[in-house]
Design an enzyme around this catalytic site. Structure first.
Site, mmCIF file in Angstrom:
data_model
loop_
_atom_site.group_PDB
_atom_site.id
_atom_site.type_symbol
_atom_site.label_atom_id
_atom_site.label_comp_id
_atom_site.label_asym_id
_atom_site.label_seq_id
_atom_site.Cartn_x
_atom_site.Cartn_y
_atom_site.Cartn_z
ATOM 1 N N HIS A 24 -3.529 -6.212 -9.089
ATOM 2 C CA HIS A 24 -2.018 -6.943 -9.015
ATOM 3 C C HIS A 24 -2.242 -8.354 -9.582
ATOM 4 O O HIS A 24 -1.444 -9.215 -9.158
ATOM 5 C CB HIS A 24 -1.654 -6.865 -7.591
ATOM 6 C CG HIS A 24 -1.491 -5.745 -7.011
ATOM 7 N ND1 HIS A 24 -1.726 -4.360 -7.437
ATOM 8 C CD2 HIS A 24 -0.501 -5.279 -5.809
ATOM 9 C CE1 HIS A 24 -1.465 -3.631 -6.883
ATOM 10 N NE2 HIS A 24 -0.400 -3.879 -5.707
ATOM 11 N N HIS A 79 7.810 2.279 -0.757
ATOM 12 C CA HIS A 79 7.607 0.627 -1.103
ATOM 13 C C HIS A 79 7.824 0.597 -2.420
ATOM 14 O O HIS A 79 7.592 1.541 -3.246
ATOM 15 C CB HIS A 79 6.160 0.443 -0.673
ATOM 16 C CG HIS A 79 5.420 -0.939 -1.041
ATOM 17 N ND1 HIS A 79 6.610 -1.916 -1.075
ATOM 18 C CD2 HIS A 79 4.461 -1.311 -1.376
ATOM 19 C CE1 HIS A 79 5.812 -3.045 -1.274
ATOM 20 N NE2 HIS A 79 4.593 -2.610 -1.696
ATOM 21 N N GLU A 81 7.082 -1.808 -4.644
ATOM 22 C CA GLU A 81 6.123 -2.457 -5.627
ATOM 23 C C GLU A 81 5.919 -1.512 -6.575
ATOM 24 O O GLU A 81 5.352 -0.406 -6.475
ATOM 25 C CB GLU A 81 4.714 -3.050 -4.847
ATOM 26 C CG GLU A 81 3.884 -4.249 -5.832
ATOM 27 C CD GLU A 81 3.176 -4.998 -4.832
ATOM 28 O OE1 GLU A 81 3.092 -4.797 -3.723
ATOM 29 O OE2 GLU A 81 2.712 -5.806 -5.607
ATOM 30 N N ASP A 83 3.233 -0.544 -8.185
ATOM 31 C CA ASP A 83 2.120 0.482 -8.192
ATOM 32 C C ASP A 83 2.516 1.746 -7.576
ATOM 33 O O ASP A 83 1.641 2.653 -7.629
ATOM 34 C CB ASP A 83 0.719 -0.160 -7.628
ATOM 35 C CG ASP A 83 1.023 -1.084 -6.699
ATOM 36 O OD1 ASP A 83 2.350 -1.664 -6.064
ATOM 37 O OD2 ASP A 83 0.049 -1.083 -5.524
ATOM 38 N N HIS A 147 3.644 -4.936 3.646
ATOM 39 C CA HIS A 147 3.640 -6.390 3.654
ATOM 40 C C HIS A 147 4.662 -6.603 2.774
ATOM 41 O O HIS A 147 4.513 -8.044 2.382
ATOM 42 C CB HIS A 147 2.212 -6.614 2.719
ATOM 43 C CG HIS A 147 2.273 -6.094 1.411
ATOM 44 N ND1 HIS A 147 2.004 -7.015 0.263
ATOM 45 C CD2 HIS A 147 2.729 -4.788 0.708
ATOM 46 C CE1 HIS A 147 1.950 -6.100 -0.810
ATOM 47 N NE2 HIS A 147 2.331 -4.888 -0.649
ATOM 48 N N ASP A 166 1.196 0.484 1.906
ATOM 49 C CA ASP A 166 0.016 -0.139 1.655
ATOM 50 C C ASP A 166 -0.869 -0.457 2.833
ATOM 51 O O ASP A 166 -2.261 -0.556 2.744
ATOM 52 C CB ASP A 166 0.211 -1.645 1.009
ATOM 53 C CG ASP A 166 0.725 -1.659 -0.348
ATOM 54 O OD1 ASP A 166 0.072 -0.948 -1.195
ATOM 55 O OD2 ASP A 166 1.922 -2.056 -0.733
ATOM 56 N N TYR A 194 -9.458 -5.720 1.845
ATOM 57 C CA TYR A 194 -8.176 -5.489 1.217
ATOM 58 C C TYR A 194 -7.343 -6.202 2.118
ATOM 59 O O TYR A 194 -6.094 -6.935 1.832
ATOM 60 C CB TYR A 194 -7.900 -3.847 1.331
ATOM 61 C CG TYR A 194 -6.377 -3.318 0.956
ATOM 62 C CD1 TYR A 194 -6.339 -2.881 -0.261
ATOM 63 C CD2 TYR A 194 -5.352 -3.520 1.783
ATOM 64 C CE1 TYR A 194 -5.073 -2.470 -0.495
ATOM 65 C CE2 TYR A 194 -4.265 -2.974 1.455
ATOM 66 C CZ TYR A 194 -3.905 -2.487 0.410
ATOM 67 O OH TYR A 194 -2.709 -1.707 0.014
ATOM 68 N N HIS A 227 -3.451 3.428 -1.230
ATOM 69 C CA HIS A 227 -4.792 3.098 -2.103
ATOM 70 C C HIS A 227 -5.928 3.573 -1.059
ATOM 71 O O HIS A 227 -5.871 3.520 0.009
ATOM 72 C CB HIS A 227 -4.787 1.601 -2.049
ATOM 73 C CG HIS A 227 -3.671 1.040 -2.662
ATOM 74 N ND1 HIS A 227 -3.456 1.253 -4.199
ATOM 75 C CD2 HIS A 227 -2.610 0.101 -2.373
ATOM 76 C CE1 HIS A 227 -2.615 0.596 -4.619
ATOM 77 N NE2 HIS A 227 -1.804 -0.072 -3.402
HETATM 78 FE FE1 FEO Z 1 2.447 -3.349 -2.316
HETATM 79 FE FE2 FEO Z 1 0.256 -1.122 -3.340
HETATM 80 O O1 FEO Z 1 1.631 -2.215 -3.427
#
Ligand code: FEO
Length: 404
Positions: A24, A79, A81, A83, A147, A166, A194, A227
């Site tokens: 990121h 989410h 974001e 990714d 988050h 996440d 992380y 992830h």
């Molecule tokens: Fe908040 Fe894995 O992106």
């Protein structure tokens, strides 16, 4: 990528990013990462999240294999974001799903990330709502600010599986898909790194959300982060939840980090003398030059440290840019309950320690001893001052946290 069947009705359709080293744009990921996405097959087919857009081709290939010629009916966006939602526009174009589902905060983010004119129906779901997809149901739990504002967890009671976005993630690219397939200490370290670099500022939310998940009485046999590795079985799921509660408490080890930058090694020599003082009190120390250690690596060490000792020479009436970078990053992550101290060398004006002390105050660290500042180079006497600073910080660590 080849889909991996997790249960009769749920497959992993994510991708492995073997060579990701810059996660990121702000955090190092020396072991790479994964972008996990899942396909649920029932009377309706449901995709839970997408992947990093640069892996779209592999992702689509795996998804088509998992669909086995069936239509993709629904897409749940846990989410926004990129990714995880970065392939959404292409999913809409190529798979033409009937419906997209996201949280109320998710739709706000979706409108600003994409031009959703002409898209399928977008249904927003709040905590407690559920969607019937045949024999199975998908339940939704909003996890605002864990988050991002839009994050949510989806839960399939018939599978006892939770898909947690996440939360509980780790940056690791591996042929293993399950947490029980790698060394437990390595897993915890990856989870902590992380957490320290992504989740830490939202620890208050972790303290609220994780117990509420536990108290809801929902049985989770499989916990699937977006992830890294999947937690399967009661013991591993409990391990993940309890690790997050432990991380959120931020109870430190008997440890200090000395993070510094240096021009002509005077500040570096001071750092080493301070480390000596700390070690003489039995404190475990990390001495980290910001030029040799990425800010995310330093933050991973700060995370479980009781004290942070910051050093920089004075440069153009300020501090060196490498230290300024670290302070910006550290302040944003809001570590709690730390002891702080500062030191540095100077040539004529000597603002360095005032700037570092100000940063310590802004991060609500407890500055337990006066800064040590030396002109041009440390001497026998000022080395002793540095050593004494280390001793003082070491004693305060032991007093504050009751270490022997
Ligand atoms: Fe908040 Fe894995 O992106």
């Amino acid at each position: 990528m080849r889909p991996i069947q997790l249960t009769e009705g749920v497959s992993w359709v994510g991708v492995i990013d073997w060579n990701c080293r810059n996660f990121h744009g702000y955090s190092q990921s020396p072991l790479g990462t994964t972008y996990n996405a899942f396909l649920v097959e029932d009377e309706k087919t449901v995709l839970l999240d997408t992947v990093e857009p640069k892996f779209k081709d592999q992702f689509f290939c795996g998804l088509k294999q998992a669909l086995k010629g069936r239509q993709l009916d629904y897409v749940v966006v846990n989410h926004l974001e990129p990714d995880h939602a970065g392939c959404l526009e292409d999913i809409v174009k190529e798979f033409k799903p009937e419906k997209i589902i996201c949280s109320p905060m998710g739709i706000k983010a979706m409108r600003t990330f994409f031009d959703i004119e002409g898209w399928p129906v977008i249904e927003t779901v709040k905590s407690g709502e559920e969607l019937c997809i045949g024999k199975r149901h998908i339940q939704f739990i909003e996890t605002r600010m864990l988050h991002w504002p839009d994050n949510m967890i989806t839960y399939i009671p018939e599978e006892k599986m939770a898909f947690c976005s996440d939360a509980f993630g780790q940056n690791i690219a591996s042929s293993e898909r399950y947490a029980d397939e790698i060394d437990r200490a390595q897993l915890k370290k990856l989870m902590a790194e992380y957490y320290a670099n992504i989740v830490l500022p939202y620890s208050k939310m972790v303290k609220k959300i994780v117990p509420s998940i536990m108290q809801l009485g929902i049985e989770i046999e499989t916990l699937c982060p977006d992830h890294g590795l999947i937690f399967r079985g009661e013991e591993d799921v409990r391990f993940a939840l309890e690790s997050y509660l432990e991380f959120a408490e931020q109870k430190p080890a008997k440890k200090a980090v000395i993070a510094y930058d240096t021009m002509w090694q005077s500040t570096e020599k001071m750092a080493i003398a301070i480390a000596d003082g700390l070690m003489s009190e039995g404190i475990s120390v990390k001495v980290m030059n910001v030029k040799a250690n990425h800010h995310s690596t330093i933050m991973s060490e700060v995370f479980d440290s009781a004290a942070v000792v910051l050093g920089s020479p004075t440069h153009n009436n300020g501090i060196l840019p490498g230290m300024a970078n670290l302070l910006t990053y550290m302040k944003g992550l809001r570590p709690e309950y730390k002891i702080g101290a500062s030191f540095g060398s100077f040539g004529w004006s000597g603002e360095c320690v005032n700037i570092l002390s100000k940063a310590i105050g802004e991060m609500h660290m407890e500055e337990v001893t006066e800064a040590v500042k030396v002109k041009n180079r440390p001497t026998h006497d000022t080395f002793q001052d540095c050593f004494d600073l280390g001793v003082k910080v070491g004693k305060e660590i032991k007093k504050k946290w009751g270490f022997e």
